[in-house]
Motif scaffolding. Structure first.
Motif, PDB file in Angstrom:
ATOM      1  N   ARG A 239       0.838  -1.214   0.000  1.00 26.65           N
ATOM      2  CA  ARG A 239       0.000   0.000   0.000  1.00 26.65           C
ATOM      3  C   ARG A 239       0.870   1.260   0.000  1.00 26.65           C
ATOM      4  N   ALA A 240       2.080   1.174   0.622  1.00 33.00           N
ATOM      5  CA  ALA A 240       2.959   2.335   0.596  1.00 33.00           C
ATOM      6  C   ALA A 240       3.449   2.633  -0.813  1.00 33.00           C
ATOM      7  N   ALA A 241       3.530   1.602  -1.654  1.00 35.60           N
ATOM      8  CA  ALA A 241       3.954   1.814  -3.042  1.00 35.60           C
ATOM      9  C   ALA A 241       2.862   2.423  -3.894  1.00 35.60           C
ATOM     10  N   GLY A 242       1.655   2.601  -3.341  1.00 37.39           N
ATOM     11  CA  GLY A 242       0.571   3.236  -4.076  1.00 37.39           C
ATOM     12  C   GLY A 242      -0.349   2.279  -4.791  1.00 37.39           C
ATOM     13  N   HIS A 243      -0.200   0.943  -4.562  1.00 36.96           N
ATOM     14  CA  HIS A 243      -1.081  -0.017  -5.216  1.00 36.96           C
ATOM     15  C   HIS A 243      -2.388  -0.101  -4.447  1.00 36.96           C
ATOM     16  N   SER A 244      -3.432  -0.500  -5.153  1.00 31.37           N
ATOM     17  CA  SER A 244      -4.761  -0.571  -4.565  1.00 31.37           C
ATOM     18  C   SER A 244      -5.336  -1.960  -4.763  1.00 31.37           C
ATOM     19  N   ALA A 245      -5.767  -2.546  -3.644  1.00 29.37           N
ATOM     20  CA  ALA A 245      -6.420  -3.856  -3.701  1.00 29.37           C
ATOM     21  C   ALA A 245      -7.137  -4.054  -2.376  1.00 29.37           C
ATOM     22  N   SER A 246      -8.253  -4.726  -2.426  1.00 26.19           N
ATOM     23  CA  SER A 246      -8.991  -4.976  -1.192  1.00 26.19           C
ATOM     24  C   SER A 246      -8.238  -5.972  -0.322  1.00 26.19           C
ATOM     25  N   GLU A 247      -8.559  -5.979   0.944  1.00 27.43           N
ATOM     26  CA  GLU A 247      -7.900  -6.884   1.866  1.00 27.43           C
ATOM     27  C   GLU A 247      -8.162  -8.344   1.491  1.00 27.43           C
ATOM     28  N   THR A 248      -9.360  -8.607   1.017  1.00 28.25           N
ATOM     29  CA  THR A 248      -9.709  -9.987   0.648  1.00 28.25           C
ATOM     30  C   THR A 248      -8.875 -10.461  -0.539  1.00 28.25           C
TER      31      THR A 248
END
Length: 292
Positions: free
Chosen positions: A273-282
């Protein structure tokens, strides 16, 4: 009036006795050497002059006035009478001590009249005395009430301070016991963390942070840490197209193996997430499971 009699009667009595003694001494002293009428005139002259000055002095006092000259003349007649008595006592062949014992009566009479004049200058009416007694009683009542109020306030404050002190002591005792209990608990936890059989014991009660089937990685478990923690700053994610499962798997695998030994899921997710990627926890956990 009755109060004035307490001072005037002794003065009158002492004056009368002094005049009688003076006249008697003059008669005894001058009687053998001159006609008794002449001796009587001399004695009455001394007593009369003394009585006249006393009467005039009393008249001035009644008018609220005073004359130093009249006062000095009165004292002079008193001293003359005293001197006559002392001279007779010293020249008498018998009863010298007795005559000396009464020689001071004229001076005592003048002193009593002085006391009476001082009483008259300071005397107050019955109404004024009643008011003064009322004022004094009111002052005493107010002082007593003030003392009672101060004592009551002091008692109340003492009770309050005692209660606050006892409550503070109880709170401090509870805090000390709680801190001691926590210290013992965390000391036990720290000993367990550094123990030789910790990993073996934790396998039966916790889930591994790293899976068992990761090649080249020893499964490890993490216990809670006592102390402040600094949250990892996570920059705001920019909205963009969602990653496919394959692309997500590739990113997760790259981040996981960016260090040796391989990162745990928590560290991998933070870096992801620090790298700026987006994905749900699941989806992120599913990709982690597929890659691991």
């Amino acid at each position: 009036m009755r109060a004035s009699l307490k001072t005037v009667l002794p003065a009158v009595a002492m004056t009368a006795v002094s005049m009688a003694l003076t006249l008697a001494v003059v008669m005894l002293w001058l009687g053998p050497v001159m006609p008794w009428l002449v001796a009587l005139v001399v004695g009455l002259g001394i007593d009369g002059g003394w009585l006249a000055t006393l009467a005039y002095e009393r008249r001035l006092a009644a008018q609220g006035d005073h004359s130093d000259l009249v006062t000095r003349v009165g004292w002079a007649f008193g001293l003359v009478a005293t001197g006559v008595l002392i001279a007779h006592a010293l020249t008498a062949e018998e009863s010298t001590g007795a005559w000396l014992a009464v020689a001071w009566f004229p001076i005592a009479a003048k002193a009593l009249w002085l006391v009476h004049s001082m009483w008259e200058r300071t005397a107050l009416t019955a109404g004024a005395l009643t008011q003064i007694r009322g004022i004094q009683q009111s002052a005493r009542d107010e002082a007593a009430v003030a003392r009672a109020r101060l004592r009551a306030q002091a008692g109340t404050e003492e009770t309050r301070l005692t209660a606050v002190t006892e409550a503070g002591a109880r709170v401090a005792q509870v805090q000390a016991e709680t801190a001691r209990t926590l210290s013992e608990a965390w000391s036990t936890l720290e000993q367990a963390r550094g123990g030789k059989g910790t990993n073996r014991a934790l396998t039966s009660v916790t889930m591994a942070v790293t899976p068992d089937d990761t090649p080249g990685v020893t499964p490890r478990w993490e216990l809670p840490v006592w102390g402040p923690t600094e949250p990892v700053p996570v920059p705001a994610l920019e909205s963009g197209p969602a990653l496919t499962d394959d692309a997500l798997d590739v990113l997760v695998d790259e981040i996981r193996h960016s260090e040796s030994p391989a990162l745990s899921y928590r560290d991998m997710a933070a870096r992801f997430r620090a790298a700026g990627h987006s994905a749900s926890e699941t989806r992120l956990r599913a990709a982690w499971k597929r890659v691991a």
